[in-house]
Design an enzyme around this catalytic site. Sequence first.
Site, PDB file in Angstrom:
ATOM      1  N   LYS A 102       8.201   0.038   7.356  1.00  0.00           N
ATOM      2  CA  LYS A 102       9.371   0.775   6.845  1.00  0.00           C
ATOM      3  C   LYS A 102       8.871   1.760   5.814  1.00  0.00           C
ATOM      4  O   LYS A 102       8.114   1.391   4.905  1.00  0.00           O
ATOM      5  CB  LYS A 102      10.344  -0.225   6.197  1.00  0.00           C
ATOM      6  N   LYS A 126       6.063  -1.881  -2.766  1.00  0.00           N
ATOM      7  CA  LYS A 126       7.467  -1.563  -3.094  1.00  0.00           C
ATOM      8  C   LYS A 126       8.405  -2.381  -2.218  1.00  0.00           C
ATOM      9  O   LYS A 126       9.345  -3.013  -2.694  1.00  0.00           O
ATOM     10  CB  LYS A 126       7.681  -0.063  -2.847  1.00  0.00           C
ATOM     11  N   LYS A 138       4.389   4.878   6.450  1.00  0.00           N
ATOM     12  CA  LYS A 138       4.823   6.203   5.998  1.00  0.00           C
ATOM     13  C   LYS A 138       4.370   7.216   7.038  1.00  0.00           C
ATOM     14  O   LYS A 138       3.442   6.950   7.800  1.00  0.00           O
ATOM     15  CB  LYS A 138       4.184   6.526   4.644  1.00  0.00           C
ATOM     16  N   ASP A 178      12.120  11.559   3.272  1.00  0.00           N
ATOM     17  CA  ASP A 178      11.297  11.727   2.068  1.00  0.00           C
ATOM     18  C   ASP A 178      11.361  13.229   1.779  1.00  0.00           C
ATOM     19  O   ASP A 178      12.318  13.904   2.217  1.00  0.00           O
ATOM     20  CB  ASP A 178       9.861  11.233   2.318  1.00  0.00           C
ATOM     21  N   THR A 222      18.109   6.039  -4.206  1.00  0.00           N
ATOM     22  CA  THR A 222      16.842   6.114  -4.944  1.00  0.00           C
ATOM     23  C   THR A 222      17.097   6.565  -6.382  1.00  0.00           C
ATOM     24  O   THR A 222      16.599   5.949  -7.338  1.00  0.00           O
ATOM     25  CB  THR A 222      15.861   7.063  -4.229  1.00  0.00           C
ATOM     26  N   ASN A 253      16.889  15.135  -3.325  1.00  0.00           N
ATOM     27  CA  ASN A 253      17.725  13.935  -3.206  1.00  0.00           C
ATOM     28  C   ASN A 253      17.581  13.020  -4.420  1.00  0.00           C
ATOM     29  O   ASN A 253      18.588  12.618  -5.028  1.00  0.00           O
ATOM     30  CB  ASN A 253      17.344  13.191  -1.917  1.00  0.00           C
ATOM     31  N   SER A 390      18.070   1.245   2.543  1.00  0.00           N
ATOM     32  CA  SER A 390      17.680   1.422   3.955  1.00  0.00           C
ATOM     33  C   SER A 390      17.637   0.066   4.665  1.00  0.00           C
ATOM     34  O   SER A 390      18.079  -0.054   5.816  1.00  0.00           O
ATOM     35  CB  SER A 390      16.305   2.081   4.047  1.00  0.00           C
TER      36      SER A 390
HETATM   37  P1  NDP Z   1      13.421  16.398  -1.618  1.00  0.00           P
HETATM   38  O1  NDP Z   1      12.716  17.146  -0.555  1.00  0.00           O
HETATM   39  O2  NDP Z   1      14.875  16.144  -1.489  1.00  0.00           O
HETATM   40  O3  NDP Z   1      13.172  17.094  -3.030  1.00  0.00           O
HETATM   41  C1  NDP Z   1      11.889  17.302  -3.525  1.00  0.00           C
HETATM   42  C2  NDP Z   1      12.003  18.052  -4.830  1.00  0.00           C
HETATM   43  O4  NDP Z   1      10.736  18.047  -5.460  1.00  0.00           O
HETATM   44  C3  NDP Z   1      12.377  19.512  -4.638  1.00  0.00           C
HETATM   45  O5  NDP Z   1      13.090  19.941  -5.750  1.00  0.00           O
HETATM   46  C4  NDP Z   1      11.029  20.193  -4.560  1.00  0.00           C
HETATM   47  O6  NDP Z   1      11.025  21.552  -4.922  1.00  0.00           O
HETATM   48  C5  NDP Z   1      10.235  19.388  -5.566  1.00  0.00           C
HETATM   49  N1  NDP Z   1       8.827  19.434  -5.213  1.00  0.00           N
HETATM   50  C6  NDP Z   1       8.251  18.956  -4.096  1.00  0.00           C
HETATM   51  N2  NDP Z   1       6.942  19.212  -4.078  1.00  0.00           N
HETATM   52  C7  NDP Z   1       6.702  19.863  -5.226  1.00  0.00           C
HETATM   53  C8  NDP Z   1       5.533  20.382  -5.812  1.00  0.00           C
HETATM   54  N3  NDP Z   1       4.346  20.294  -5.186  1.00  0.00           N
HETATM   55  N4  NDP Z   1       5.646  20.963  -7.031  1.00  0.00           N
HETATM   56  C9  NDP Z   1       6.843  21.053  -7.666  1.00  0.00           C
HETATM   57  N5  NDP Z   1       7.986  20.581  -7.141  1.00  0.00           N
HETATM   58  C10 NDP Z   1       7.914  19.987  -5.947  1.00  0.00           C
HETATM   59  O7  NDP Z   1      12.608  15.012  -1.764  1.00  0.00           O
HETATM   60  P2  NDP Z   1      13.099  13.642  -2.407  1.00  0.00           P
HETATM   61  O8  NDP Z   1      13.995  13.899  -3.564  1.00  0.00           O
HETATM   62  O9  NDP Z   1      13.555  12.778  -1.306  1.00  0.00           O
HETATM   63  O10 NDP Z   1      11.709  13.030  -2.911  1.00  0.00           O
HETATM   64  C11 NDP Z   1      11.204  13.278  -4.229  1.00  0.00           C
HETATM   65  C12 NDP Z   1      10.175  12.232  -4.574  1.00  0.00           C
HETATM   66  O11 NDP Z   1      10.779  10.933  -4.523  1.00  0.00           O
HETATM   67  C13 NDP Z   1       8.959  12.130  -3.635  1.00  0.00           C
HETATM   68  O12 NDP Z   1       7.831  11.744  -4.386  1.00  0.00           O
HETATM   69  C14 NDP Z   1       9.347  11.015  -2.696  1.00  0.00           C
HETATM   70  O13 NDP Z   1       8.212  10.403  -2.108  1.00  0.00           O
HETATM   71  C15 NDP Z   1      10.043  10.082  -3.668  1.00  0.00           C
HETATM   72  N6  NDP Z   1      10.936   9.094  -3.082  1.00  0.00           N
HETATM   73  C16 NDP Z   1      11.991   9.482  -2.291  1.00  0.00           C
HETATM   74  C17 NDP Z   1      12.839   8.541  -1.762  1.00  0.00           C
HETATM   75  C18 NDP Z   1      14.060   8.922  -1.011  1.00  0.00           C
HETATM   76  O14 NDP Z   1      14.872   8.022  -0.718  1.00  0.00           O
HETATM   77  N7  NDP Z   1      14.295  10.194  -0.681  1.00  0.00           N
HETATM   78  C19 NDP Z   1      12.583   7.095  -1.944  1.00  0.00           C
HETATM   79  C20 NDP Z   1      11.515   6.797  -2.871  1.00  0.00           C
HETATM   80  C21 NDP Z   1      10.716   7.775  -3.379  1.00  0.00           C
HETATM   81  P3  NDP Z   1      10.790  22.690  -3.794  1.00  0.00           P
HETATM   82  O15 NDP Z   1      12.089  22.724  -3.040  1.00  0.00           O
HETATM   83  O16 NDP Z   1      10.509  23.930  -4.551  1.00  0.00           O
HETATM   84  O17 NDP Z   1       9.633  22.229  -2.961  1.00  0.00           O
END
Ligand code: NDP
Length: 458
Positions: A102, A126, A138, A178, A222, A253, A390
Amino acid sequence: MAFSDHPTATPETISDLVDCHDRMLRRDPGEPEFHQAVREVLASLPPVLDARPRLAAARLLERIVEPERQILFRVPWQDDEGRVHVNRGFRVEFNSALGPYKGGLRFHPSVNLGIVKFLGFEQIFKNALTGLGIGGGKGGSDFDPQGRSDDEIMRFCQSFMTELYRHVGESTDVPAGDIGVGGREIGYLFGQYRRITNRWEAGVLTGKGRGWGGSACRTEATGYGNVMFTAEMLRRRGEDLDGRQVVVSGSGNVAIYSVEKAQALGANVVTVSDSHGYVVDEKGIDLELLKHTKEVERGRVADYAERRGASARFVAGGSVWDVPADIALPSATQNELDGAAALALVRNGVRAVSEGANMPCTPDAVKVFRDAGVAFGPGKAANAGGVAVSALEMRQNAGRESWTFARAETELAAIMKDIHDTCYATAERYGAPGDYVVGANIAGFERVADAMIAQGLV
Ligand code: NDP
């Protein structure tokens, strides 16, 4: 990392850790994020390895850092002008001792095998912490969704699933979203899975829409979960979020729903960011405007600042961590908060830092927080709410049920409290009171290790 720095580790334990680490560097060169994630877990393990020599005899460490299966595949697709593109797809099925693999799918140009392995490795522990019977995996692709039309996204998702479908299944491997994979992408992926397999197998993907098998509160889980975890850490210290100033990075997200829950608990959230820069909004982030800008228009945080008026300013580049705050919730991506940023936060009086993203704090940053006595929630515990809901979505799918939002959120809150308490108690038991990194790593590791030992040489 010098494992010999550990104050109590026996020479045998240190030698096992060094062997495992050096072997990984030899066999998996060029995967720095994976090495970082493994090192961080190994560094927490001396007390449990000393106490349980059987784990060493079973060569648990070598087994646990080796994925059960790694799948790499070609993803050809056509853009709106008819040009052909070829991306690379990944699915790392890391460990299924506790249940079906998962973990989410990430679509971002930075994705490579090492990134997917680091995320999959984190996911094992986790998922173990949730107590919900899910293994770790993943996946993703180096596809860049930014600037792509809906049709292009759909064609890419269909091509991606045309290979992935043979490796996933409701009892085998259950992907979710993600970075770059949200409700829209899950819809396209699920549609293609259904067409190819001729099965309404809702449990094959999570994060689905509410009307077709999705769980209430999965979108929020999250971010909400991370704020719940933060609230628990503060509660242990006799504090809460009410009236606190909070900085959040990211605007996807996790970030959006961290803002929502922190505001609901009385905090003033003053920042969000993206890869172009960050916004400081002195009056507090306007959540409706943020959601509209990001979720409806798929715009940038600079667009938010432009519409918000005088209270908000956009800072191109720069570090969001320079903004003074009581609480920091890094919610964008790995290694976004380094030692210098951590020092700036500490100088400005930060009291708690909790990782909404996976491994957003570098090892230097984590050391700064620990040395300063800041309450620090590591991602594998603090952001486990997403995968937890999930797993609840899988449960609802299996029973053909659909829970209310209130029920799903209540279950999420109970799970986050349980994860917090487990990490806290484990850290205390192994001589590191208040250290959630040690607590999360050991508690997650023990659950997986015990299952692997019980199942023979797996
Ligand atoms: P999204 O794609 O919804 O959002 C990602 C955000 O982070 C965007 O604002 C993006 O900006 C920014 N970002 C991504 N890469 C970079 C970078 N290299 N430098 C600066 N900003 C960056 O992703 P999520 O919110 O789903 O995920 C965010 C984090 O949370 C990740 O690490 C993910 O692995 C983790 N996570 C997510 C879960 C989930 O349920 N969605 C669960 C557990 C962990 P831009 O649009 O400019 O790229």
